[in-house]
Structure formats: structure tokens, C-alpha cells
Design a protein around this motif. Structure first.
Motif, PDB file in Angstrom:
ATOM      1  N   ILE A  66       1.570   9.849  -5.106  1.00 44.36           N
ATOM      2  CA  ILE A  66       2.147  11.121  -4.656  1.00 44.36           C
ATOM      3  C   ILE A  66       3.035  11.716  -5.749  1.00 44.36           C
ATOM      4  CG2 ILE A  66       3.778  12.130  -3.004  1.00 44.36           C
ATOM      5  CD1 ILE A  66       2.672  10.136  -0.935  1.00 44.36           C
ATOM      6  N   VAL A  67       3.795  10.872  -6.433  1.00 52.21           N
ATOM      7  CA  VAL A  67       4.640  11.346  -7.537  1.00 52.21           C
ATOM      8  C   VAL A  67       3.778  11.912  -8.658  1.00 52.21           C
ATOM      9  CG1 VAL A  67       6.213  10.615  -9.361  1.00 52.21           C
ATOM     10  CG2 VAL A  67       6.562   9.804  -7.027  1.00 52.21           C
ATOM     11  N   SER A  68       2.728  11.200  -9.019  1.00 48.62           N
ATOM     12  CA  SER A  68       1.872  11.629 -10.121  1.00 48.62           C
ATOM     13  C   SER A  68       1.199  12.966  -9.829  1.00 48.62           C
ATOM     14  CB  SER A  68       0.812  10.561 -10.403  1.00 48.62           C
ATOM     15  OG  SER A  68      -0.056  10.964 -11.446  1.00 48.62           O
ATOM     16  N   ALA A  69       0.709  13.136  -8.588  1.00 50.89           N
ATOM     17  CA  ALA A  69       0.000  14.358  -8.213  1.00 50.89           C
ATOM     18  C   ALA A  69       0.923  15.437  -7.665  1.00 50.89           C
ATOM     19  CB  ALA A  69      -1.075  14.036  -7.181  1.00 50.89           C
ATOM     20  N   GLN A  70       2.213  15.102  -7.467  1.00 45.80           N
ATOM     21  CA  GLN A  70       3.163  16.019  -6.821  1.00 45.80           C
ATOM     22  C   GLN A  70       2.567  16.560  -5.521  1.00 45.80           C
ATOM     23  OE1 GLN A  70       4.869  18.966  -9.432  1.00 45.80           O
ATOM     24  NE2 GLN A  70       5.736  17.438 -10.801  1.00 45.80           N
ATOM     25  N   GLY A 116       1.734  14.250   1.093  1.00 45.39           N
ATOM     26  CA  GLY A 116       1.678  12.798   1.191  1.00 45.39           C
ATOM     27  C   GLY A 116       2.810  12.188   1.988  1.00 45.39           C
ATOM     28  N   ALA A 117       3.929  12.904   2.121  1.00 44.76           N
ATOM     29  CA  ALA A 117       5.065  12.355   2.855  1.00 44.76           C
ATOM     30  C   ALA A 117       4.722  12.123   4.317  1.00 44.76           C
ATOM     31  CB  ALA A 117       6.271  13.296   2.728  1.00 44.76           C
ATOM     32  N   ALA A 118       4.003  13.061   4.921  1.00 44.86           N
ATOM     33  CA  ALA A 118       3.612  12.897   6.326  1.00 44.86           C
ATOM     34  C   ALA A 118       2.701  11.686   6.495  1.00 44.86           C
ATOM     35  CB  ALA A 118       2.911  14.161   6.813  1.00 44.86           C
ATOM     36  N   GLU A 119       1.828  11.473   5.522  1.00 39.77           N
ATOM     37  CA  GLU A 119       0.934  10.308   5.561  1.00 39.77           C
ATOM     38  C   GLU A 119       1.727   9.004   5.528  1.00 39.77           C
ATOM     39  OE1 GLU A 119      -2.165   8.092   2.498  1.00 39.77           O
ATOM     40  OE2 GLU A 119      -1.855  10.269   2.342  1.00 39.77           O
ATOM     41  N   LEU A 120       2.704   8.918   4.630  1.00 42.60           N
ATOM     42  CA  LEU A 120       3.492   7.693   4.538  1.00 42.60           C
ATOM     43  C   LEU A 120       4.375   7.485   5.771  1.00 42.60           C
ATOM     44  CD1 LEU A 120       4.643   7.243   0.834  1.00 42.60           C
ATOM     45  CD2 LEU A 120       2.792   6.154   2.077  1.00 42.60           C
ATOM     46  N   ALA A 127       0.823  -1.202   0.000  1.00 44.29           N
ATOM     47  CA  ALA A 127       0.000   0.000   0.000  1.00 44.29           C
ATOM     48  C   ALA A 127       0.863   1.260   0.000  1.00 44.29           C
ATOM     49  CB  ALA A 127      -0.932  -0.007   1.215  1.00 44.29           C
ATOM     50  N   MET A 128       1.957   1.235   0.740  1.00 44.91           N
ATOM     51  CA  MET A 128       2.833   2.399   0.793  1.00 44.91           C
ATOM     52  C   MET A 128       3.532   2.635  -0.538  1.00 44.91           C
ATOM     53  SD  MET A 128       4.472   1.899   4.607  1.00 44.91           S
ATOM     54  CE  MET A 128       5.534   3.337   4.471  1.00 44.91           C
ATOM     55  N   CYS A 129       3.918   1.575  -1.208  1.00 44.57           N
ATOM     56  CA  CYS A 129       4.587   1.716  -2.503  1.00 44.57           C
ATOM     57  C   CYS A 129       3.624   2.283  -3.551  1.00 44.57           C
ATOM     58  CB  CYS A 129       5.131   0.363  -2.948  1.00 44.57           C
ATOM     59  SG  CYS A 129       6.183   0.443  -4.416  1.00 44.57           S
ATOM     60  N   ALA A 177       8.413   9.713  -1.303  1.00 42.99           N
ATOM     61  CA  ALA A 177       7.516  10.808  -0.934  1.00 42.99           C
ATOM     62  C   ALA A 177       8.283  12.021  -0.427  1.00 42.99           C
ATOM     63  CB  ALA A 177       6.524  10.326   0.121  1.00 42.99           C
ATOM     64  N   ILE A 178       9.351  11.793   0.322  1.00 43.31           N
ATOM     65  CA  ILE A 178      10.161  12.904   0.829  1.00 43.31           C
ATOM     66  C   ILE A 178      10.813  13.664  -0.328  1.00 43.31           C
ATOM     67  CG2 ILE A 178      12.276  13.448   2.107  1.00 43.31           C
ATOM     68  CD1 ILE A 178      11.497  11.339   4.128  1.00 43.31           C
TER      69      ILE A 178
END
Length: 318
Positions: free
Chosen positions: A222-226, A230-234, A214-216, A285-286
Motif C-alpha cells: 500500500i505504501v509503494s502504490a500509495q 487499501g486501508a479498508a482492506e486491512l 500478510a497484513m504487514c 495504511a491509514i
């Protein structure tokens, strides 16, 4: 007595010719006096305006305004044609983003199949995961070559440059996820026909696999939407993975553990594979945070702590 105009020898008409202005015509009487002829109202209006410094010609767009010059035509502000090279460059950036998303999908799928092979002692499935890892490696090589070529040809700056540089780093993270899934499959093949995981550890590794997948997949979104948030979520999801990682060691260190040394070593390695898989997803994500803001997430956290007076040392990057 002669008039002033007669003494000076100037008439309204001659004055108009001398000054470049047009006035009404004049006439002379029998006794020599000069009289200005009556002009039409329209002539008087034009003559008055011109003496007051008004426009030097009749308006063609409408009635004249006393003492005012016609406005300059409005200049068009339409943009010029779009540079086709820039359009191609941005299309290339979108292609790179799509390939990163595909790379995340392939890595997550590889882990899911490797886990099924591990928990079910499925040799054929394990072999497929191992052989298909070459597809992930090939996609990563193609993505890196495209990014390097774009840097060489376009010499980008600012956000475009950050996107290409972070693309190279993110592709390495996602390709490494595929390698970790291959390691899980190799361990399943090594222990075949015996299942490498048994007892209480089976449920723990099933949960670790589910969370890592799920994280991957989320990292690809997150990459697609920039999406910088999302980093905090992951990172919150990664806390769950760390808890499961510690749970494996708790089970292995219990006095009731009777799986033997080999099973303990296998469980330790497997737990590390899953935990690192999740770490690479967080790392992706970072890097998106840096791409969007131009500041590393750890630097933002350090600045926030300093602002609040907390100080501290920034966490090392993943």
C-alpha cells in the motif's frame, strides 16, 4: 478648364510622396493638363491595398491578403529544463518509500521466524531473531535521518511535506512490528526447552502469525502504490485478528483449562503481541490515506456519518 489636380498643384505622385504612399507615375500634356499614367495591374493592386490600410510591404511567405496584416509567429510553449535539485528530491522520496517496503518485509519475516521458534521450541532460531532486530532498528534510523534531512534542505510543502511527515510515523510503526516479533522470540527463549504454547492454543497462534505477516506485507504494498483504498482492506483483516485475540481469552477462561497460571500469562502476552503487530500494519495504511488525500481516515468517516445524519464520535487513531 484646369483640373482639380492642376488647381491644387498636386499630382498622384506628389500625393503619394506627401502621404508616404507609392502610386503610379503621372505625365503632363502639351496644354498643361495632368494625366495619370496607366500602371500595370500589379502596381494598381499594391497601391489599392496600401490605401486601404493593408500591409506595408510585400509578403515573403506567400501572396498578400487585401486589408490584412501578417500574423505574429507562434510562440513556442516547450517547457524549460528540469531543475536537477527537484529531480534529486523526488528520487530521495522514492528511496524512502522503498525503505519502508523493506522495513515491512523484514518485520514480517522476523515474526514468521519468531513464531517458528515459539511453536517449535527452537532456541537457535529465537536468538537469531533477537539479534537481527538491530538490522530493523538501523534501517529505521537511516530512514528517519534521510526524511529529516530532506525536510531541512528542501523545505517541502503540500503532498511532499505530508509524505515526509508520514514517513517518520510509518517507520515507527513498522519498527515497532519488529520489536513485537522480538518479544515473541524472547518468550520462546525464556521457556526453552519447554514449548511456551501447547494444546488448542497452538493452532490459534499459528493463524494469528499468518494473518499478521500478510497484513504487514500488504501495508508495504500500500505504501509503494500509495493505495488509499487499501486501508479498508486491512481493517477488515484486522477484524479477523481481533476475533482470534478473543478466542485466546475464551480458551483461557474455560473451566477445562489446566495449563496453569504461567501458561495463561504467556498466552495473554503473546496474543497481545500478535494483535498489536496487526494494529501497526493498519496504522501504516491509514497514514497512506492521509498522504494521498490530506484528510485523516477517521475524519472522513465522521464526515460521512454526519452527512447521513448518524453523528457519532470518530474512532481514535491507532
Amino acid at each position: 478648364m484646369p483640373t482639380t489636380a492642376a488647381m491644387t498643384g498636386l499630382t498622384v505622385s506628389s500625393l503619394g510622396r506627401a502621404t508616404g504612399r507609392v502610386g503610379p507615375p503621372s505625365r503632363r500634356t502639351a496644354d498643361g493638363r495632368v494625366l495619370a499614367a496607366q500602371s500595370s495591374p500589379a502596381c494598381r493592386t499594391v497601391f489599392t491595398r496600401r490605401c486601404q490600410g493593408g500591409p506595408r510591404g510585400p509578403h515573403r511567405d506567400g501572396p498578400e491578403t487585401t486589408g490584412s496584416w501578417p500574423r505574429a509567429p507562434t510562440t513556442s510553449t516547450t517547457k524549460g529544463p528540469v531543475d536537477p535539485m527537484r529531480s534529486l528530491f523526488h528520487e530521495e522520496l522514492e528511496t524512502l518509500s522503498d525503505e519502508l517496503v523493506e522495513l515491512s518485509r523484514l518485520s514480517a519475516r522476523a515474526l514468521e521466524r519468531a513464531t517458528r521458534a515459539l511453536l517449535g521450541a527452537d532456541l537457535e532460531l529465537a536468538e537469531q531473531v533477537i539479534s537481527e532486530d538491530e538490522q530493523i532498528d538501523a534501517l529505521r534510523r537511516d530512514l528517519d535521518n534521510r526524511a529529516i534531512d530532506a525536510i531541512a534542505r528542501q523545505q517541502p510543502v503540500a503532498t511532499d511535506l505530508r509524505q515526509l511527515v508520514t514517513t517518520l510515523r510509518m517507520s515507527a510503526d513498522l519498527e515497532r512490528c519488529g520489536d513485537l516479533a522480538r518479544h515473541v522470540a524472547k518468550l520462546a527463549r525464556l521457556r526453552y526447552p519447554v514449548c511456551a504454547v501447547s494444546g488448542e492454543l497452538t493452532d490459534v497462534f499459528a493463524q494469528m502469525s499468518e494473518h499478521a505477516q500478510a497484513m504487514c506485507l500488504r501495508s508495504g504494498e500500500i505504501v509503494s502504490a500509495q493505495d488509499a483504498s487499501g486501508a479498508a482492506e486491512l481493517q477488515q483483516q484486522d477484524d479477523t485478528m481481533d476475533r482470534l485475540h478473543r478466542e485466546v481469552f475464551r480458551i483461557l477462561l474455560e473451566p477445562e483449562w489446566d495449563g496453569g497460571t504461567q501458561a495463561a500469562i504467556d498466552a495473554t502476552l503473546l496474543s497481545r503481541y500478535y494483535e498489536r503487530f496487526a494494529d501497526h500494519a493498519v496504522s501504516v495504511a491509514i497514514r497512506v490515506v492521509y498522504l494521498v488525500t490530506g484528510v485523516w481516515m477517521d475524519e472522513q468517516e465522521a464526515a460521512s456519518r454526519d452527512h447521513l445524519g448518524g453523528g457519532g464520535v470518530p474512532r481514535a487513531g491507532i
